[in-house]
Scaffold this motif. Structure first.
Motif, PDB file in Angstrom:
ATOM      1  N   TRP A  97       0.848  -1.204   0.000  1.00 49.76           N
ATOM      2  CA  TRP A  97       0.000   0.000   0.000  1.00 49.76           C
ATOM      3  C   TRP A  97       0.873   1.238   0.000  1.00 49.76           C
ATOM      4  O   TRP A  97       1.813   1.360   0.787  1.00 49.76           O
ATOM      5  CB  TRP A  97      -0.921   0.019   1.228  1.00 49.76           C
ATOM      6  N   VAL A  98       0.544   2.157  -0.890  1.00 48.58           N
ATOM      7  CA  VAL A  98       1.156   3.483  -0.902  1.00 48.58           C
ATOM      8  C   VAL A  98       0.046   4.468  -1.255  1.00 48.58           C
ATOM      9  O   VAL A  98      -0.527   4.388  -2.347  1.00 48.58           O
ATOM     10  CB  VAL A  98       2.307   3.593  -1.921  1.00 48.58           C
ATOM     11  N   GLY A  99      -0.280   5.379  -0.333  1.00 47.57           N
ATOM     12  CA  GLY A  99      -1.325   6.351  -0.614  1.00 47.57           C
ATOM     13  C   GLY A  99      -2.007   6.827   0.662  1.00 47.57           C
ATOM     14  O   GLY A  99      -1.666   6.410   1.774  1.00 47.57           O
ATOM     15  N   TYR A 100      -2.979   7.711   0.475  1.00 53.06           N
ATOM     16  CA  TYR A 100      -3.699   8.263   1.634  1.00 53.06           C
ATOM     17  C   TYR A 100      -4.764   7.282   2.124  1.00 53.06           C
ATOM     18  O   TYR A 100      -5.454   6.642   1.323  1.00 53.06           O
ATOM     19  CB  TYR A 100      -4.348   9.585   1.251  1.00 53.06           C
ATOM     20  N   ARG A 101      -4.872   7.168   3.439  1.00 55.51           N
ATOM     21  CA  ARG A 101      -5.889   6.303   4.053  1.00 55.51           C
ATOM     22  C   ARG A 101      -6.391   6.943   5.357  1.00 55.51           C
ATOM     23  O   ARG A 101      -5.722   6.872   6.396  1.00 55.51           O
ATOM     24  CB  ARG A 101      -5.346   4.911   4.337  1.00 55.51           C
ATOM     25  N   LEU A 142      -0.706  10.016   4.429  1.00 49.67           N
ATOM     26  CA  LEU A 142       0.061   9.302   3.402  1.00 49.67           C
ATOM     27  C   LEU A 142       0.721   8.087   4.067  1.00 49.67           C
ATOM     28  O   LEU A 142       1.657   8.235   4.875  1.00 49.67           O
ATOM     29  CB  LEU A 142       1.104  10.232   2.781  1.00 49.67           C
ATOM     30  N   VAL A 191       2.429   4.081   4.039  1.00 48.43           N
ATOM     31  CA  VAL A 191       3.174   2.998   3.370  1.00 48.43           C
ATOM     32  C   VAL A 191       2.994   1.734   4.186  1.00 48.43           C
ATOM     33  O   VAL A 191       3.187   1.747   5.409  1.00 48.43           O
ATOM     34  CB  VAL A 191       4.668   3.329   3.226  1.00 48.43           C
ATOM     35  N   ARG A 239       3.229  -0.728   9.224  1.00 45.63           N
ATOM     36  CA  ARG A 239       2.624   0.464   8.634  1.00 45.63           C
ATOM     37  C   ARG A 239       3.390   1.707   9.071  1.00 45.63           C
ATOM     38  O   ARG A 239       3.784   1.837  10.250  1.00 45.63           O
ATOM     39  CB  ARG A 239       1.155   0.580   9.034  1.00 45.63           C
ATOM     40  N   SER A 250       6.263  12.531   2.014  1.00 45.14           N
ATOM     41  CA  SER A 250       6.453  12.001   0.654  1.00 45.14           C
ATOM     42  C   SER A 250       6.933  10.565   0.770  1.00 45.14           C
ATOM     43  O   SER A 250       7.338  10.113   1.848  1.00 45.14           O
ATOM     44  CB  SER A 250       7.463  12.853  -0.124  1.00 45.14           C
ATOM     45  N   LYS A 279       6.714   2.399  -4.409  1.00 45.82           N
ATOM     46  CA  LYS A 279       5.377   2.217  -4.967  1.00 45.82           C
ATOM     47  C   LYS A 279       4.924   0.788  -4.711  1.00 45.82           C
ATOM     48  O   LYS A 279       5.746  -0.094  -4.376  1.00 45.82           O
ATOM     49  CB  LYS A 279       5.372   2.518  -6.472  1.00 45.82           C
ATOM     50  N   VAL A 280       3.632   0.578  -4.888  1.00 49.20           N
ATOM     51  CA  VAL A 280       3.074  -0.761  -4.663  1.00 49.20           C
ATOM     52  C   VAL A 280       3.741  -1.764  -5.601  1.00 49.20           C
ATOM     53  O   VAL A 280       3.903  -1.509  -6.803  1.00 49.20           O
ATOM     54  CB  VAL A 280       1.546  -0.765  -4.883  1.00 49.20           C
ATOM     55  N   SER A 321       0.943  14.530   7.469  1.00 54.03           N
ATOM     56  CA  SER A 321      -0.298  14.321   6.715  1.00 54.03           C
ATOM     57  C   SER A 321      -1.293  13.528   7.564  1.00 54.03           C
ATOM     58  O   SER A 321      -0.922  12.793   8.481  1.00 54.03           O
ATOM     59  CB  SER A 321       0.003  13.580   5.399  1.00 54.03           C
TER      60      SER A 321
END
Length: 303
Positions: free
Chosen positions: A227-231, A236, A238, A249, A255, A259-260, A276
């Protein structure tokens, strides 16, 4: 045909009647006899002539035998030369297998194994070395067969050693241990705490590490980025899957550098610290999950 016979004393004559067919038959048989005799003599002379061994024939045989003898000598010399070169190559191969034995012994030590963990690897080598020490007892073919068995045995043992070393390295690589930040300090522990937003006691699923914005975030173990992204409140995020049901996690990043689908190594930089998501300042929220349940990361950080 009439033949008259006269006696001198008695002056009497007698005659014999011979039929012409008898005369013709007689001469015919006589001619056949002579022709047959001549043919047989001719055949005999021809056969004798064919069986005659002349000086030229003998010289040809001697020349042919000499040529064959020279060819045999050349083949023998080539064979001897080939066998000598083959024996030299065998000696080099045997020397290399001895080097392989020594290298295997060093690998066993580096792998942290005991001597008797690979008895087959050690004992088979000793037996074969005894065979090689007595070159008069074995032909080159038998030496090649023995060397083939020795090399095959070494290949199997090297494969086993490689697997053991890889397992050892893999275990250390995927073992969750160490700090997840390059620089920083623990600002909030795992468990019950005062929520900085509500001021009430709440449950905290991870450990917070405070530090400067942009501080490198490090993977605590090797694994696969899932997983890479906002949740939600993570911001942000990882997430790394380390196998065997273990997941880590890394939240609130400024930044990311992965990547996944990426495979990361232990202590590899995966992101930079930020604020974030639901955060009051720059920090890393770090969680460890085992078989679907969150656990206290502190037990891994201290390893």
């Amino acid at each position: 045909m009439k033949i008259i016979l006269v006696q001198k004393k008695r002056l009497k004559s007698h005659y014999i009647m011979i039929h012409p067919i008898w005369v013709i038959s007689f001469f015919f048989l006589l001619i056949v006899f002579f022709v047959t005799a001549i043919s047989l003599v001719s055949l005999y002379l021809i056969a004798e002539r064919k069986n005659m061994v002349t000086d030229d024939v003998v010289k040809g045989w001697i020349k042919s035998l000499d040529q064959q003898r020279r060819e045999i000598d050349d083949i023998k010399n080539e064979t001897d030369s080939y066998l000598d070169s083959l024996a030299v190559k065998l000696g080099n191969l045997e020397s290399r297998t001895s080097d392989l034995d020594r290298l295997g012994a060093l690998l066993i030590i580096k792998a942290g194994l005991r001597d008797n963990d690979l008895d087959c690897y050690v004992n088979s080598g000793n037996k074969l070395e005894n065979y090689y020490s007595d070159n008069t007892c074995f032909s080159i073919k038998e030496r090649i067969d023995q060397l083939f068995l020795k090399v095959k045995d070494r290949e199997q043992q090297c494969v086993l050693l490689d697997k053991l070393l890889n397992q050892s390295r893999h275990y250390k690589e995927v073992l969750i241990a160490g700090m997840p930040v390059e620089k920083g300090w623990i600002s909030s522990p795992y468990g019950r705490r005062i929520d900085p937003f509500t001021g009430k006691v709440s449950w905290h699923n991870g450990i917070d590490f405070a530090g400067k914005s942009g501080t490198n975030i490090l993977a605590v173990a090797g694994g696969l980025i899932t997983w890479v992204g906002y949740r939600n409140s993570y911001g942000l995020l990882v997430e790394i899957n380390h196998g065997n049901g273990r997941i880590t996690r890394y939240a609130h990043n400024q930044s990311v550098t992965v990547k996944v689908g990426d495979v990361v190594m232990k202590k590899q930089c995966i992101a930079q610290m930020g604020s974030s998501g639901r955060a009051t300042g720059d920090h890393l929220h770090f969680e460890v999950w085992v078989n679907g349940e969150v656990v206290n990361p502190m037990q891994y950080l201290l390893q």
